[in-house]
Write a protein that holds these residues in place. Structure first.
Motif, PDB file in Angstrom:
ATOM      1  N   GLN A  75       0.827  -1.204   0.000  1.00  0.00           N
ATOM      2  CA  GLN A  75       0.000   0.000   0.000  1.00  0.00           C
ATOM      3  C   GLN A  75       0.869   1.263   0.000  1.00  0.00           C
ATOM      4  O   GLN A  75       0.586   2.229  -0.711  1.00  0.00           O
ATOM      5  CB  GLN A  75      -0.931   0.006   1.219  1.00  0.00           C
ATOM      6  CG  GLN A  75      -1.854   1.218   1.297  1.00  0.00           C
ATOM      7  CD  GLN A  75      -2.733   1.363   0.061  1.00  0.00           C
ATOM      8  OE1 GLN A  75      -3.406   0.416  -0.331  1.00  0.00           O
ATOM      9  NE2 GLN A  75      -2.726   2.541  -0.561  1.00  0.00           N
ATOM     10  N   ARG A 115       7.400  11.129  -8.101  1.00  0.00           N
ATOM     11  CA  ARG A 115       7.689   9.801  -7.551  1.00  0.00           C
ATOM     12  C   ARG A 115       9.185   9.486  -7.662  1.00  0.00           C
ATOM     13  O   ARG A 115       9.888  10.033  -8.527  1.00  0.00           O
ATOM     14  CB  ARG A 115       6.881   8.736  -8.282  1.00  0.00           C
ATOM     15  CG  ARG A 115       7.341   8.463  -9.700  1.00  0.00           C
ATOM     16  CD  ARG A 115       6.375   7.528 -10.403  1.00  0.00           C
ATOM     17  NE  ARG A 115       6.916   7.059 -11.687  1.00  0.00           N
ATOM     18  CZ  ARG A 115       6.214   6.381 -12.589  1.00  0.00           C
ATOM     19  NH1 ARG A 115       4.929   6.116 -12.357  1.00  0.00           N
ATOM     20  NH2 ARG A 115       6.784   5.977 -13.713  1.00  0.00           N
ATOM     21  N   THR A 127       2.263   1.739  -3.512  1.00  0.00           N
ATOM     22  CA  THR A 127       1.224   2.188  -4.447  1.00  0.00           C
ATOM     23  C   THR A 127       0.956   3.676  -4.270  1.00  0.00           C
ATOM     24  O   THR A 127       0.870   4.443  -5.241  1.00  0.00           O
ATOM     25  CB  THR A 127      -0.063   1.386  -4.237  1.00  0.00           C
ATOM     26  OG1 THR A 127       0.207  -0.002  -4.470  1.00  0.00           O
ATOM     27  CG2 THR A 127      -1.149   1.840  -5.199  1.00  0.00           C
ATOM     28  N   THR A 128       0.836   4.117  -3.004  1.00  0.00           N
ATOM     29  CA  THR A 128       0.610   5.538  -2.717  1.00  0.00           C
ATOM     30  C   THR A 128       1.772   6.396  -3.203  1.00  0.00           C
ATOM     31  O   THR A 128       1.582   7.442  -3.847  1.00  0.00           O
ATOM     32  CB  THR A 128       0.405   5.742  -1.205  1.00  0.00           C
ATOM     33  OG1 THR A 128      -0.731   4.968  -0.770  1.00  0.00           O
ATOM     34  CG2 THR A 128       0.176   7.206  -0.878  1.00  0.00           C
ATOM     35  N   PHE A 141       4.075   5.809  -5.519  1.00  0.00           N
ATOM     36  CA  PHE A 141       4.333   5.865  -6.963  1.00  0.00           C
ATOM     37  C   PHE A 141       3.142   6.377  -7.772  1.00  0.00           C
ATOM     38  O   PHE A 141       3.225   6.435  -8.999  1.00  0.00           O
ATOM     39  CB  PHE A 141       4.802   4.494  -7.457  1.00  0.00           C
ATOM     40  CG  PHE A 141       6.283   4.299  -7.281  1.00  0.00           C
ATOM     41  CD1 PHE A 141       7.151   4.464  -8.339  1.00  0.00           C
ATOM     42  CD2 PHE A 141       6.811   3.993  -6.038  1.00  0.00           C
ATOM     43  CE1 PHE A 141       8.513   4.317  -8.181  1.00  0.00           C
ATOM     44  CE2 PHE A 141       8.184   3.827  -5.859  1.00  0.00           C
ATOM     45  CZ  PHE A 141       9.036   3.997  -6.940  1.00  0.00           C
ATOM     46  N   HIS A 142       2.076   6.752  -7.094  1.00  0.00           N
ATOM     47  CA  HIS A 142       0.996   7.465  -7.766  1.00  0.00           C
ATOM     48  C   HIS A 142       1.168   8.976  -7.623  1.00  0.00           C
ATOM     49  O   HIS A 142       0.355   9.751  -8.151  1.00  0.00           O
ATOM     50  CB  HIS A 142      -0.369   7.033  -7.220  1.00  0.00           C
ATOM     51  CG  HIS A 142      -0.904   5.810  -7.903  1.00  0.00           C
ATOM     52  ND1 HIS A 142      -0.939   4.572  -7.310  1.00  0.00           N
ATOM     53  CD2 HIS A 142      -1.400   5.642  -9.160  1.00  0.00           C
ATOM     54  CE1 HIS A 142      -1.447   3.692  -8.157  1.00  0.00           C
ATOM     55  NE2 HIS A 142      -1.729   4.316  -9.287  1.00  0.00           N
ATOM     56  N   GLN A 143       2.208   9.399  -6.914  1.00  0.00           N
ATOM     57  CA  GLN A 143       2.491  10.814  -6.776  1.00  0.00           C
ATOM     58  C   GLN A 143       3.205  11.327  -8.022  1.00  0.00           C
ATOM     59  O   GLN A 143       3.917  10.580  -8.706  1.00  0.00           O
ATOM     60  CB  GLN A 143       3.355  11.062  -5.538  1.00  0.00           C
ATOM     61  CG  GLN A 143       2.693  10.694  -4.222  1.00  0.00           C
ATOM     62  CD  GLN A 143       3.614  10.860  -3.037  1.00  0.00           C
ATOM     63  OE1 GLN A 143       4.752  11.307  -3.176  1.00  0.00           O
ATOM     64  NE2 GLN A 143       3.116  10.519  -1.853  1.00  0.00           N
ATOM     65  N   LEU A 201       2.367  -2.424 -11.011  1.00  0.00           N
ATOM     66  CA  LEU A 201       1.957  -1.111 -11.516  1.00  0.00           C
ATOM     67  C   LEU A 201       2.442  -0.877 -12.947  1.00  0.00           C
ATOM     68  O   LEU A 201       2.219   0.193 -13.519  1.00  0.00           O
ATOM     69  CB  LEU A 201       2.508  -0.008 -10.611  1.00  0.00           C
ATOM     70  CG  LEU A 201       1.954   0.057  -9.172  1.00  0.00           C
ATOM     71  CD1 LEU A 201       2.681   1.133  -8.368  1.00  0.00           C
ATOM     72  CD2 LEU A 201       0.458   0.312  -9.180  1.00  0.00           C
TER      73      LEU A 201
END
Length: 351
Positions: free
Chosen positions: A247, A258, A250-251, A253-255, A280
């Protein structure tokens, strides 16, 4: 030598029917006095090594086991060493390897190992106080040390023999073995910077522990020298469960900003991070690089492109056992200490 000129097979030692294996039995079979046998089994320094070996061979053959209550009455010792370890689980951690190395180092000595666990939500002082107050072990091995470690202060104040896997603020006063995690953090950043990476994130150990603080300190200093961005991943540590690390990745690398590189201080954390990023759609050595350390040769088999430094846990366990025996037998001598530096040329990458 036999008449044929070949060595004869040593005759197997057997007890008489109904005879129990005792110190007197070993004395009779060896031709030595009972006190000499007892001191040889206790690894007394004034007994010759060949005599100790012969006595132990006889003891092993007849199945002799010392009566711990009797040993304690005679010597004040239990011949027990305790590894005090958290039950906190980290996939593919070094605990089993460390235990194996410690027990191997104690082979042939009077000492036996017991594992004294404590739970993550329990005060780690509880098992320490119990062992010290009851005298149920001659010495302790502890890990997951903190800079101001209450366990270390307590055992120093009570002059109780111990050795730590990791340094503390009081390291000058106690025995320890440590891997230079400051150097590892620095080397990891430099290796990734050499690959052109500009934003490096670390899945750090819990920051209450000394080696985590050392690792982050080394990484930050190297990032400043190399002119790259460094951050510690939030929401997870190298001790976190797989879902929690997934989790957090995921958080992260969605920025928009990143990372393009990662540092992993454990096998489990490295595997989880790489797997999460591959799900991903990211590709190792293209979209990101990762530098890690391991005690078991695994990561290069998992993904050949991972930068890997090895940490020798077998060496740690062997030294911890010998250092503790030294503290028990020679409490007034300087404690044994070792700090192992990672080799910058040891980064291993399979192509």
């Amino acid at each position: 030598m036999s008449k044929s000129g070949t060595s004869e097979t040593p005759k197997k030692i057997e007890l008489a029917p109904g005879e129990r294996p005792t110190l007197k039995t070993i004395a009779r079979l060896s031709g030595l006095a009972v006190p000499t046998v007892s001191r040889a089994l206790a690894d007394a320094p004034d007994i010759r090594q060949d005599t100790k070996t012969r006595i132990r061979d006889i003891a092993n053959q007849i199945g002799y086991r010392p009566n711990r209550a009797g040993v304690r009455l005679r010597t004040g010792r239990t011949n027990v060493i305790s590894l005090v370890m958290s039950t906190e689980h980290d996939a593919m951690n070094n605990t089993g390897r460390l235990i194996s190395a410690v027990t191997s180092a104690l082979r042939g000595t009077p000492y036996h190992v017991i594992i004294t666990p404590y739970f993550p939500d329990e005060d780690p002082m509880v098992p320490i106080r119990y062992i010290v107050e009851t005298g149920s072990a001659d010495g302790l091995i502890i890990n997951q040390t903190e800079p101001d470690d209450a366990r270390v202060r307590y055992m120093l104040e009570n002059r109780f023999p111990f050795v730590s896997h990791g340094r503390t603020a009081l390291s000058e006063q106690h025995a320890y073995f440590d891997y230079d995690n400051t150097a590892f953090g620095s080397l990891a950043i430099k290796a990734l910077a050499e690959r052109g990476r500009k934003h490096i994130a670390m899945l750090a150990p819990p920051q209450t522990q000394g080696y985590a603080q050392n690792m982050i300190e080394g990484a930050r200093a190297a990032a400043s020298d190399e002119g790259v961005q460094f951050s510690v991943i939030e929401g997870a540590t190298s001790h976190s469960t797989v879902p929690i690390v997934e989790q957090a990745m995921t958080t992260l690398f969605h920025q928009a900003d990143r990372p393009d590189a990662l540092v992993a201080p454990s096998i489990g954390g490295c595997v989880t991070m790489v797997s999460a990023l591959e799900r991903l759609g990211l590709v190792l050595e293209q979209d990101f690089d990762i530098a890690a350390k391991e005690a078991v040769s695994f990561l290069r088999r998992f993904r050949p492109g991972i930068l890997v430094l090895e940490e020798n846990v077998d060496e740690a366990g062997d030294f911890l056992a010998r250092a503790l025996m030294h503290r028990i037998s020679h409490p007034d001598e300087p404690p044994m200490q070792r700090l192992v530096y990672p080799d910058n040329s040891a980064w291993k990458v399979d192509r």
